[in-house]
Design an enzyme around this catalytic site. Structure first.
Site, short mmCIF file in Angstrom:
data_model
loop_
_atom_site.label_atom_id
_atom_site.label_comp_id
_atom_site.label_asym_id
_atom_site.label_seq_id
_atom_site.Cartn_x
_atom_site.Cartn_y
_atom_site.Cartn_z
CG ASN A 9 -1.71 1.24 1.40
OD1 ASN A 9 -1.79 2.06 0.49
ND2 ASN A 9 -2.31 1.40 2.58
CD1 TRP A 10 3.19 1.01 -3.08
CD2 TRP A 10 3.68 2.50 -4.68
NE1 TRP A 10 4.01 0.39 -3.99
CE2 TRP A 10 4.33 1.28 -4.98
CE3 TRP A 10 3.84 3.58 -5.55
CZ2 TRP A 10 5.13 1.12 -6.11
CZ3 TRP A 10 4.64 3.41 -6.68
CH2 TRP A 10 5.27 2.19 -6.95
CE LYS A 11 -0.04 3.13 4.86
NZ LYS A 11 0.10 3.19 6.31
CG HIS A 97 -5.63 1.88 5.33
ND1 HIS A 97 -5.19 2.77 6.28
CD2 HIS A 97 -4.62 1.00 5.13
CE1 HIS A 97 -3.95 2.44 6.63
NE2 HIS A 97 -3.58 1.38 5.95
CD GLU A 99 -2.79 5.35 6.93
OE1 GLU A 99 -2.82 5.40 5.69
OE2 GLU A 99 -1.87 4.79 7.57
CD GLU A 169 -3.22 -2.44 7.28
OE1 GLU A 169 -2.11 -2.66 6.80
OE2 GLU A 169 -3.89 -1.42 7.02
N GLY A 175 2.90 2.21 10.86
CA GLY A 175 3.87 3.29 10.71
C GLY A 175 4.58 3.67 12.00
CB SER A 215 5.64 -1.91 11.98
OG SER A 215 5.23 -0.59 12.26
N GLY A 236 3.09 -1.12 4.26
CA GLY A 236 3.13 0.31 4.00
C GLY A 236 4.55 0.75 3.69
N GLY A 237 5.23 1.28 4.70
CA GLY A 237 6.56 1.86 4.52
C GLY A 237 7.54 0.97 3.75
P1 13P Z 1 3.34 0.30 7.71
O1 13P Z 1 3.84 -0.99 7.08
O2 13P Z 1 4.07 1.50 7.24
O3 13P Z 1 3.24 0.18 9.19
O4 13P Z 1 1.83 0.51 7.17
C1 13P Z 1 0.94 -0.54 7.23
C2 13P Z 1 -0.27 -0.16 6.48
O5 13P Z 1 -1.01 0.72 6.87
C3 13P Z 1 -0.55 -0.87 5.21
O6 13P Z 1 -1.82 -0.59 4.74
#
Ligand code: 13P
Length: 251
Positions: A9-11, A97, A99, A169, A175, A215, A236-237
């Site tokens: 997920n590149w956000k 998600h 967020e 999640e 993050g 993470s 994510g990251g």
């Molecule tokens: P991180 O891997 O950066 O913690 O993010 C997870 C995430 O929200 C994937 O959708």
């Protein structure tokens, strides 16, 4: 047997140029052999989708979007519909998600509509759920997850479920560098599978992939993915670095 799935997920990261370079890096890192044992998805920003579709053609990597609107079409300025996504075409969409739940006030009821409209337009769905730190510390995590799954996905039939993956999640692990322990994640994944059995049936529950996100890094992925009910990860990251993302796929 559930095939593993690792989804990036590149956000809201990368512009057109840096995104394209990252995708090229991914394509050279990820080998045909990697895809034999693990499905790989990339959830890119809307602006990148058409170009990415052309670049990923024939690669075996699935392209997805990070959101869609819950209505079919109409006066919703700035929104993107499931039909628009399907016409790119993308194959899959993230729904729910944390967020978006937090910053865009997306409720389980709206998310249920998004899942319906996505499936109706032929998209696969990754439905995200997970508790906040406050909810976990209050001992409410099982109940929160139950409401998110039942209210967001309770209306699906067995055929719908074949197009749905769910992703646990925990908000406190996203993050933050704080991963849920493999045992903490497994406990919720097992609970989620039991809920799917209640909503649908045992076969559906056994066939549905449940990803962990929060993470995940190459160094902790093997332990997490080694648990009985963890079928891969939503990253994510670490998905923004081709080497790390490939390391997670190989785990
Ligand atoms: P991180 O891997 O950066 O913690 O993010 C997870 C995430 O929200 C994937 O959708």
């Amino acid at each position: 047997m559930r095939k593993r799935l690792v989804a990036g997920n590149w956000k809201m990261n990368t512009d057109m140029n840096s995104g394209y370079l990252l995708l090229k890096d991914l394509l050279s890192e990820i080998k045909e052999d990697d895809l034999k044992s693990c499905d790989v998805h990339v959830y890119a920003p809307f602006t990148h989708l058409k170009v990415f579709h052309n670049s990923l053609n024939g690669s075996g990597i699935v392209l997805g979007a990070q959101n869609c609107h819950h209505k079919d079409s109409g006066a919703y300025t700035g929104e993107v519909s499931a039909e628009m996504l399907a016409s790119v075409p993308v194959q899959s969409v993230l729904v729910g998600h944390s967020e978006r739940r937090e910053y865009c006030n997306e409720t389980n009821e709206i998310l249920a509509e998004k899942v319906t409209v996505a499936l109706r337009n032929g998209l696969d769905v990754i439905y995200c759920f997970g508790e906040t730190l406050e909810q976990r510390e209050g001992g409410d995590h099982f109940a929160v997850v139950e409401t998110q799954i039942k209210n967001g996905l309770g209306h699906l039939n067995a055929e719908d479920w074949s197009k749905v993956t769910i992703a646990y999640e925990p908000v406190w692990a996203i993050g933050t560098g704080k991963t849920a322990s493999a045992e903490q994640a497994q406990e919720i994944h097992k609970h989620a599978r039991t809920l799917i059995k209640q909503i649908a049936n045992e076969t559906v529950a056994n066939n549905t992939r449940i990803l962990y996100g929060g993470s995940v890094k190459p160094g902790n992925a093997s332990e997490l993915f080694g648990m009985a009910d963890i079928d891969g990860g939503l990253i994510g990251g670490a998905a923004l670095d081709a080497n790390s993302f490939a390391g997670i796929i190989r785990a």
